[in-house]
Scaffold this active site. Structure first.
Site, PDB file in Angstrom:
ATOM      1  N   HIS A 127       0.799  -1.225   0.000  1.00  0.00           N
ATOM      2  CA  HIS A 127       0.000   0.000   0.000  1.00  0.00           C
ATOM      3  C   HIS A 127       0.838   1.285   0.000  1.00  0.00           C
ATOM      4  O   HIS A 127       0.525   2.257   0.690  1.00  0.00           O
ATOM      5  CB  HIS A 127      -0.955   0.011   1.195  1.00  0.00           C
ATOM      6  CG  HIS A 127      -2.024  -1.029   1.126  1.00  0.00           C
ATOM      7  ND1 HIS A 127      -2.545  -1.507  -0.057  1.00  0.00           N
ATOM      8  CD2 HIS A 127      -2.674  -1.705   2.121  1.00  0.00           C
ATOM      9  CE1 HIS A 127      -3.477  -2.415   0.204  1.00  0.00           C
ATOM     10  NE2 HIS A 127      -3.568  -2.559   1.513  1.00  0.00           N
ATOM     11  N   HIS A 201      -9.545   1.985   0.645  1.00  0.00           N
ATOM     12  CA  HIS A 201      -9.460   0.811   1.521  1.00  0.00           C
ATOM     13  C   HIS A 201     -10.491   0.885   2.654  1.00  0.00           C
ATOM     14  O   HIS A 201     -10.193   0.557   3.805  1.00  0.00           O
ATOM     15  CB  HIS A 201      -8.051   0.690   2.103  1.00  0.00           C
ATOM     16  CG  HIS A 201      -7.670  -0.682   2.566  1.00  0.00           C
ATOM     17  ND1 HIS A 201      -8.332  -1.343   3.579  1.00  0.00           N
ATOM     18  CD2 HIS A 201      -6.705  -1.529   2.141  1.00  0.00           C
ATOM     19  CE1 HIS A 201      -7.775  -2.523   3.776  1.00  0.00           C
ATOM     20  NE2 HIS A 201      -6.779  -2.670   2.908  1.00  0.00           N
ATOM     21  N   GLU A 341     -11.572  -3.748  -2.841  1.00  0.00           N
ATOM     22  CA  GLU A 341     -10.663  -2.711  -3.319  1.00  0.00           C
ATOM     23  C   GLU A 341     -10.385  -2.871  -4.812  1.00  0.00           C
ATOM     24  O   GLU A 341      -9.549  -3.685  -5.216  1.00  0.00           O
ATOM     25  CB  GLU A 341      -9.344  -2.789  -2.553  1.00  0.00           C
ATOM     26  CG  GLU A 341      -9.497  -2.817  -1.039  1.00  0.00           C
ATOM     27  CD  GLU A 341      -8.310  -3.497  -0.389  1.00  0.00           C
ATOM     28  OE1 GLU A 341      -7.173  -3.006  -0.533  1.00  0.00           O
ATOM     29  OE2 GLU A 341      -8.513  -4.553   0.252  1.00  0.00           O
TER      30      GLU A 341
END
Length: 378
Positions: A127, A201, A341
């Site tokens: 991420h 997210h 996601e």
């Protein structure tokens, strides 16, 4: 699979009434350790759906929707103050980038040059790294009122930030319209070749965040014929595996909890539940693919997702361990929320067969996620 039906939105409008004004309201939210102020923009539509965005991490801090009886509740995991987002962020509601999901070994090559990223997921980069887009202060550049209130935020990621090449200028726009659709649009431009993969997210629980109930009773439909299996380190193996005759088959509606602990499937064991990328089908005339439909039978709440991205990561909150105390005062534990996601496949920069996450100067990266909220009949 009928994604984003007008009838469902109409049902929600009927349940919640139309006494609300569509507006965007800006207000203080808190401060960072260095004293910089954090602001929130709350979007409200005429049917009582609200979405609040804070400029720290371009986080979707809150979504409230009515149930079948018209009772509104918070349906995302998160916090009511900055303290929680700083101490135990867990990517709740976050905009993640520069590259969402995992990159194996924190390394990738571009035009013959290898780049090394920060490792923040054991041996992998996750991420965007230790200080990804979710942990920086964005700038609110535009707030619009009207039938479809919106907020646009911007951030400039410096060349070399977290190891990524190129200066990247990014915007995130959240728009809430009268059909109860919350659209998130990410755009980015670069001054040298780089890789980009952004997503939101948010963790959702259609029972209500404060209900004390898990998402295991939710019914999921996910129109994917294949998913990408992973190794023990949760990096895709490169295989595209059919979902048929596996716990990963959600082509028809299925209760999430029925198979989430099926230890006979090695992929469930590796992910400690669902934490896998699903391969979506072709886009429609608007460039959107149906990504998922989630329904909670008791409350009647329905969330449908469409996107222009090729995949969607389905995650059942497997690593929530009770250390994060949410806005309702409850300790968040495994399966208290689910994330869906939309994104480019994990580790794409190291797996050319997955496509490309490359962005060159003169191009514009654009990722669109549409969440539409409605209610079902009993």
């Amino acid at each position: 699979m009928n994604i984003l039906p007008a009838a469902g939105a109409a049902a929600l409008a009927l349940a919640s009434g139309s006494a609300h004004a569509a507006e965007a309201k800006r207000a203080p939210f808190g401060t960072l350790a260095d004293g910089r102020p954090v602001e929130a923009v709350t979007l409200t539509n005429a049917h009582g759906v609200t979405a609040r965005i804070i400029n720290y991490g371009a986080i979707l801090q809150s979504v409230q929707t009515p149930d079948r009886a018209g009772k509104s509740a918070e349906i995302t995991l998160g916090y009511d103050s900055m303290d929680g987002y700083l101490k135990a962020p867990n990517y709740f509601g976050a905009t993640v980038g520069r590259y969402a999901n995992r990159i194996a070994g924190g390394k990738f090559s571009l035009d013959g040059k290898q780049y090394t990223l920060g490792l923040n997921d054991k041996t992998n980069a996750l991420h965007g790294g230790k200080v990804g887009f979710d942990k920086v202060l964005w700038r609110i550049v535009d707030v619009k009122n009207g039938p479809a209130p919106s907020v646009t935020l911007s951030y400039t990621s410096a060349d070399g930030e977290e190891g990524y090449p190129g200066k990247l200028d990014v915007t995130a726009t959240y728009t809430l319209d009268d059909s109860n659709a919350l659209t998130v649009e990410y755009k980015a431009k670069t001054d040298k070749p780089t890789i980009v993969n952004m997503t939101n997210h948010s963790f959702f629980n259609l029972n209500g965040e404060g209900s004390g109930k898990s998402i295991l009773t939710h019914v999921l439909t996910l129109p994917a014929e294949q998913f990408t299996p992973v190794s023990a380190t949760l990096i895709p193996t490169g295989e595209r595996r059919p979902v048929a005759n596996t716990p990963f088959d959600f082509r028809t509606p299925h209760v999430i909890g029925d198979r989430v602990r099926d230890g006979r499937d090695q992929q469930i064991v590796f992910g400690q539940g669902y934490d896998h990328n699903y391969i979506l089908g072709a886009a429609d005339a608007k460039g959107l693919r149906p990504a998922a439909r989630v329904e909670e039978p008791a409350t009647g709440r329905v969330m449908e997702i469409a996107t222009n991205q090729p995949g969607v990561q389905f995650y059942t909150g497997n690593f929530l361990d009770g250390t994060a105390i949410g806005r309702s005062g409850l300790a968040y534990r495994q399966s208290d929320g689910l994330a869906l996601e939309p994104q480019v496949f994990p580790d794409t920069p190291n797996q050319p067969a997955f496509g490309s996450a490359r962005l060159d100067p003169g191009q514009t990266y654009r990722s669109v996620i549409v969440y539409r909220f409605s209610t079902s009949a009993r």
